[in-house]
Design a protein around this motif. Structure first.
Motif, PDB file in Angstrom:
ATOM      1  N   ASN A 167       0.217 -95.685 -68.868  1.00 14.41           N
ATOM      2  CA  ASN A 167       0.863 -95.040 -67.724  1.00 14.41           C
ATOM      3  C   ASN A 167       0.368 -93.601 -67.549  1.00 14.41           C
ATOM      4  OD1 ASN A 167       3.342 -96.538 -66.264  1.00 14.41           O
ATOM      5  ND2 ASN A 167       3.098 -97.328 -68.328  1.00 14.41           N
ATOM      6  N   ILE A 168       0.176 -92.895 -68.652  1.00 13.76           N
ATOM      7  CA  ILE A 168      -0.379 -91.548 -68.576  1.00 13.76           C
ATOM      8  C   ILE A 168      -1.792 -91.596 -67.998  1.00 13.76           C
ATOM      9  CG2 ILE A 168      -1.187 -89.577 -69.956  1.00 13.76           C
ATOM     10  CD1 ILE A 168       1.115 -90.267 -71.924  1.00 13.76           C
ATOM     11  N   SER A 169      -2.602 -92.515 -68.495  1.00 15.33           N
ATOM     12  CA  SER A 169      -3.980 -92.655 -68.030  1.00 15.33           C
ATOM     13  C   SER A 169      -4.029 -93.047 -66.555  1.00 15.33           C
ATOM     14  CB  SER A 169      -4.722 -93.703 -68.865  1.00 15.33           C
ATOM     15  OG  SER A 169      -4.801 -93.320 -70.213  1.00 15.33           O
ATOM     16  N   LEU A 170      -3.148 -93.958 -66.173  1.00 18.08           N
ATOM     17  CA  LEU A 170      -3.135 -94.449 -64.794  1.00 18.08           C
ATOM     18  C   LEU A 170      -2.786 -93.329 -63.821  1.00 18.08           C
ATOM     19  CD1 LEU A 170      -3.496 -97.128 -63.221  1.00 18.08           C
ATOM     20  CD2 LEU A 170      -1.007 -97.404 -63.366  1.00 18.08           C
ATOM     21  N   VAL A 171      -1.696 -92.656 -64.082  1.00 21.29           N
ATOM     22  CA  VAL A 171      -1.269 -91.588 -63.181  1.00 21.29           C
ATOM     23  C   VAL A 171      -2.274 -90.442 -63.167  1.00 21.29           C
ATOM     24  CG1 VAL A 171       0.530 -89.886 -62.709  1.00 21.29           C
ATOM     25  CG2 VAL A 171       1.162 -92.191 -63.396  1.00 21.29           C
ATOM     26  N   GLY A 172      -2.805 -90.094 -64.334  1.00 21.67           N
ATOM     27  CA  GLY A 172      -3.784 -89.018 -64.401  1.00 21.67           C
ATOM     28  C   GLY A 172      -5.036 -89.318 -63.596  1.00 21.67           C
ATOM     29  N   HIS A 173      -5.546 -90.540 -63.711  1.00 16.46           N
ATOM     30  CA  HIS A 173      -6.741 -90.911 -62.956  1.00 16.46           C
ATOM     31  C   HIS A 173      -6.438 -91.053 -61.463  1.00 16.46           C
ATOM     32  CE1 HIS A 173      -8.477 -91.858 -66.935  1.00 16.46           C
ATOM     33  NE2 HIS A 173      -9.625 -91.635 -66.327  1.00 16.46           N
ATOM     34  N   GLU A 174      -5.297 -91.593 -61.133  1.00 20.88           N
ATOM     35  CA  GLU A 174      -4.920 -91.684 -59.721  1.00 20.88           C
ATOM     36  C   GLU A 174      -4.796 -90.295 -59.101  1.00 20.88           C
ATOM     37  OE1 GLU A 174      -2.406 -95.898 -59.665  1.00 20.88           O
ATOM     38  OE2 GLU A 174      -1.364 -93.996 -59.950  1.00 20.88           O
ATOM     39  N   THR A 175      -4.253 -89.352 -59.862  1.00 18.74           N
ATOM     40  CA  THR A 175      -4.132 -87.977 -59.371  1.00 18.74           C
ATOM     41  C   THR A 175      -5.504 -87.358 -59.155  1.00 18.74           C
ATOM     42  OG1 THR A 175      -2.021 -87.695 -60.533  1.00 18.74           O
ATOM     43  CG2 THR A 175      -3.177 -85.695 -59.874  1.00 18.74           C
ATOM     44  N   SER A 176      -6.412 -87.572 -60.096  1.00 17.61           N
ATOM     45  CA  SER A 176      -7.766 -87.040 -59.965  1.00 17.61           C
ATOM     46  C   SER A 176      -8.480 -87.629 -58.751  1.00 17.61           C
ATOM     47  CB  SER A 176      -8.578 -87.346 -61.225  1.00 17.61           C
ATOM     48  OG  SER A 176      -8.053 -86.681 -62.347  1.00 17.61           O
ATOM     49  N   LEU A 177      -8.323 -88.932 -58.556  1.00 18.14           N
ATOM     50  CA  LEU A 177      -8.963 -89.589 -57.417  1.00 18.14           C
ATOM     51  C   LEU A 177      -8.397 -89.074 -56.099  1.00 18.14           C
ATOM     52  CD1 LEU A 177     -10.905 -91.675 -56.280  1.00 18.14           C
ATOM     53  CD2 LEU A 177      -9.128 -93.415 -56.597  1.00 18.14           C
ATOM     54  N   ALA A 178      -7.084 -88.916 -56.045  1.00 17.24           N
ATOM     55  CA  ALA A 178      -6.455 -88.394 -54.828  1.00 17.24           C
ATOM     56  C   ALA A 178      -6.919 -86.974 -54.542  1.00 17.24           C
ATOM     57  CB  ALA A 178      -4.933 -88.441 -54.976  1.00 17.24           C
ATOM     58  N   LEU A 179      -7.090 -86.198 -55.611  1.00 16.92           N
ATOM     59  CA  LEU A 179      -7.557 -84.822 -55.461  1.00 16.92           C
ATOM     60  C   LEU A 179      -8.942 -84.788 -54.829  1.00 16.92           C
ATOM     61  CD1 LEU A 179      -6.954 -81.794 -56.236  1.00 16.92           C
ATOM     62  CD2 LEU A 179      -8.262 -82.247 -58.312  1.00 16.92           C
ATOM     63  N   LEU A 180      -9.868 -85.600 -55.350  1.00 12.52           N
ATOM     64  CA  LEU A 180     -11.222 -85.619 -54.817  1.00 12.52           C
ATOM     65  C   LEU A 180     -11.271 -86.238 -53.422  1.00 12.52           C
ATOM     66  CD1 LEU A 180     -13.362 -86.565 -57.946  1.00 12.52           C
ATOM     67  CD2 LEU A 180     -13.122 -84.333 -56.858  1.00 12.52           C
ATOM     68  N   SER A 181     -10.381 -87.164 -53.155  1.00 14.76           N
ATOM     69  CA  SER A 181     -10.346 -87.808 -51.838  1.00 14.76           C
ATOM     70  C   SER A 181      -9.807 -86.881 -50.760  1.00 14.76           C
ATOM     71  CB  SER A 181      -9.496 -89.082 -51.893  1.00 14.76           C
ATOM     72  OG  SER A 181     -10.064 -90.022 -52.786  1.00 14.76           O
ATOM     73  N   SER A 182      -9.120 -85.826 -51.174  1.00 11.53           N
ATOM     74  CA  SER A 182      -8.519 -84.901 -50.205  1.00 11.53           C
ATOM     75  C   SER A 182      -9.442 -83.719 -49.879  1.00 11.53           C
ATOM     76  CB  SER A 182      -7.199 -84.361 -50.753  1.00 11.53           C
ATOM     77  OG  SER A 182      -7.421 -83.479 -51.853  1.00 11.53           O
ATOM     78  N   ILE A 183     -10.618 -83.675 -50.515  1.00  9.67           N
ATOM     79  CA  ILE A 183     -11.531 -82.543 -50.324  1.00  9.67           C
ATOM     80  C   ILE A 183     -12.066 -82.510 -48.893  1.00  9.67           C
ATOM     81  CG2 ILE A 183     -13.739 -81.550 -51.010  1.00  9.67           C
ATOM     82  CD1 ILE A 183     -11.471 -81.225 -53.061  1.00  9.67           C
ATOM     83  N   THR A 184     -12.062 -81.327 -48.310  1.00  7.68           N
ATOM     84  CA  THR A 184     -12.583 -81.144 -46.964  1.00  7.68           C
ATOM     85  C   THR A 184     -13.617 -80.024 -46.963  1.00  7.68           C
ATOM     86  OG1 THR A 184     -10.809 -79.575 -46.412  1.00  7.68           O
ATOM     87  CG2 THR A 184     -10.429 -81.912 -45.907  1.00  7.68           C
ATOM     88  N   GLY A 185     -14.329 -79.924 -45.856  1.00  2.00           N
ATOM     89  CA  GLY A 185     -15.350 -78.894 -45.706  1.00  2.00           C
ATOM     90  C   GLY A 185     -16.268 -79.272 -44.563  1.00  2.00           C
ATOM     91  N   GLU A 186     -16.749 -78.288 -43.853  1.00  2.00           N
ATOM     92  CA  GLU A 186     -17.559 -78.570 -42.671  1.00  2.00           C
ATOM     93  C   GLU A 186     -18.982 -78.992 -43.011  1.00  2.00           C
ATOM     94  OE1 GLU A 186     -17.405 -75.334 -39.966  1.00  2.00           O
ATOM     95  OE2 GLU A 186     -15.242 -75.518 -39.595  1.00  2.00           O
ATOM     96  N   GLU A 187     -19.462 -78.648 -44.192  1.00  3.35           N
ATOM     97  CA  GLU A 187     -20.830 -79.032 -44.553  1.00  3.35           C
ATOM     98  C   GLU A 187     -20.917 -79.314 -46.047  1.00  3.35           C
ATOM     99  OE1 GLU A 187     -22.712 -76.634 -46.356  1.00  3.35           O
ATOM    100  OE2 GLU A 187     -21.033 -75.241 -46.350  1.00  3.35           O
ATOM    101  N   PRO A 188     -22.004 -79.977 -46.493  1.00  3.27           N
ATOM    102  CA  PRO A 188     -22.079 -80.469 -47.877  1.00  3.27           C
ATOM    103  C   PRO A 188     -21.883 -79.412 -48.954  1.00  3.27           C
ATOM    104  CG  PRO A 188     -23.789 -81.473 -46.552  1.00  3.27           C
ATOM    105  CD  PRO A 188     -23.162 -80.423 -45.695  1.00  3.27           C
ATOM    106  N   VAL A 189     -22.445 -78.225 -48.778  1.00  5.21           N
ATOM    107  CA  VAL A 189     -22.312 -77.188 -49.800  1.00  5.21           C
ATOM    108  C   VAL A 189     -20.848 -76.828 -49.994  1.00  5.21           C
ATOM    109  CG1 VAL A 189     -22.798 -74.784 -50.378  1.00  5.21           C
ATOM    110  CG2 VAL A 189     -24.615 -76.228 -49.447  1.00  5.21           C
TER     111      VAL A 189
END
Length: 206
Positions: A72-94
């Motif tokens: 459960n710790i591993s699951l929530v931790g990885h889901e949180t990390s994935l959600a964090l990276l999935s929420s990244i925004t920016g107008e250009e690649p850099v």
């Protein structure tokens, strides 16, 4: 929840805020702290219950085993990390890669206790649970890789081996959880900014 004396309790609680009921959340918080401090194999369910301010029998009301707590710790931790990276925004690649690395490295510093368990106790999971977590890790890798690929396609990154570079970036960020201490000289945000700068130097044309 005032029955535990865990260091960094507020941050741990923030990680598990969606876990209910309260007793199950307290068990996860206690288990994360215990596993990070002693290692999974050296930790007993009695240790976890004591940290949670509950009886040893209470563990089994919410979790079938110590391994299920780790899962459960591993699951929530990885889901949180994935959600964090999935929420990244920016107008250009850099900008997007900069934001992704800053957020990922910063998370591993701010939530270092949980991250240490999530990243370094995978070998104790059952085969079934490991497979489920491994799929989340593949998605995390793919998300970080996409930020680098976008820069390569735009001609702003020079990366001959995108997969290898992705693993290097992830490893750099993940390792923060191993050494970070809240009494150190840098804050999580400062570490995130530093690592983002280092990664951009790695991938930009020389």
């Amino acid at each position: 929840m005032t029955t535990t004396g865990l260091d960094g309790f507020a941050l741990l609680d923030e990680t598990w805020r969606t876990v209910t009921p309260d007793a199950a959340r307290r068990m996860l918080i206690a288990a994360a702290h215990a596993f990070a401090g002693k290692g999974y194999h050296a930790t007993t369910t009695r240790d976890i219950a004591s940290l949670a301010g509950m009886s040893p029998a209470a563990v089994y009301i919410h979790y079938r085993s110590k391994e299920e707590l780790l899962f459960n710790i591993s699951l929530v931790g990885h889901e949180t990390s994935l959600a964090l990276l999935s929420s990244i925004t920016g107008e250009e690649p850099v900008e997007r890669l900069k934001n992704a690395v800053a957020a990922f490295a910063g998370w591993h510093a701010e939530f270092h206790t949980t991250a240490r368990v999530v990243q370094y106790e995978l070998g104790a999971l059952s085969a079934e649970h490991h497979a489920e977590v491994a799929e989340l890790r593949r998605q995390i890798e793919a998300r970080m890789r996409s930020f680098i690929e976008d820069g390569v396609e735009a001609g702003v990154f020079d990366v001959p081996d995108v997969k290898g570079a992705t693993l290097a970036v992830l490893s750099l960020c993940i390792d923060v959880a191993r050494w970070y201490h809240p009494d150190g000289k840098r804050t999580p945000d400062e570490i995130g900014a530093l690592y983002a700068d280092l990664v951009l130097r790695m991938v930009r044309p020389s």
